[in-house]
Design a protein around this motif. Structure first.
Motif, short mmCIF file in Angstrom:
data_model
loop_
_atom_site.label_atom_id
_atom_site.label_comp_id
_atom_site.label_asym_id
_atom_site.label_seq_id
_atom_site.Cartn_x
_atom_site.Cartn_y
_atom_site.Cartn_z
N UNK A 73 0.83 -1.20 0.00
CA UNK A 73 0.00 0.00 0.00
C UNK A 73 0.87 1.26 0.00
N UNK A 74 1.95 1.23 0.75
CA UNK A 74 2.85 2.40 0.82
C UNK A 74 3.62 2.58 -0.49
N UNK A 75 4.02 1.49 -1.12
CA UNK A 75 4.87 1.59 -2.31
C UNK A 75 4.10 1.53 -3.64
N UNK A 76 2.79 1.59 -3.60
CA UNK A 76 2.03 1.55 -4.85
C UNK A 76 2.34 2.73 -5.78
N UNK A 77 2.52 3.91 -5.22
CA UNK A 77 2.81 5.07 -6.07
C UNK A 77 4.17 4.92 -6.74
#
Length: 88
Positions: free
Chosen positions: A63-67
């Motif tokens: 979720x944190x590294x999706x961008x």
């Protein structure tokens, strides 16, 4: 399109796949080692104790590294794939 261009695009795609999967794999490794040490210290050998926290940690990191993953794929597509499709 030459074979060299195809191999270069594949090499770049594999490198991007490694970069994108590295955070998830590192978190899974760290969570597995920590939980394994806790199980060894407490002598609790429950299978769900290893699975659930590891999946939770991986979901949080995903979720944190999706961008980062999305921007990496978009950059690769615009810089490498589209020019090869257009024949440049």
């Amino acid at each position: 399109m030459t074979e060299a261009a195809i191999f270069d695009a594949l090499r770049q795609a594999i490198w991007i796949a490694i970069q994108m999967s590295a955070p998830l794999l590192i978190v899974a490794l760290i969570a597995g080692v920590v939980i394994g040490l806790l199980q060894a210290l407490t002598s609790v050998q429950e299978m769900t104790l290893t699975f659930v926290p590891k999946v939770g940690a991986m979901l949080a990191v995903f979720w944190v590294s999706m961008s980062f993953m999305t921007s990496t794929l978009i950059t690769f597509f615009h810089a490498v794939i589209l020019p090869q499709i257009a024949g440049q």
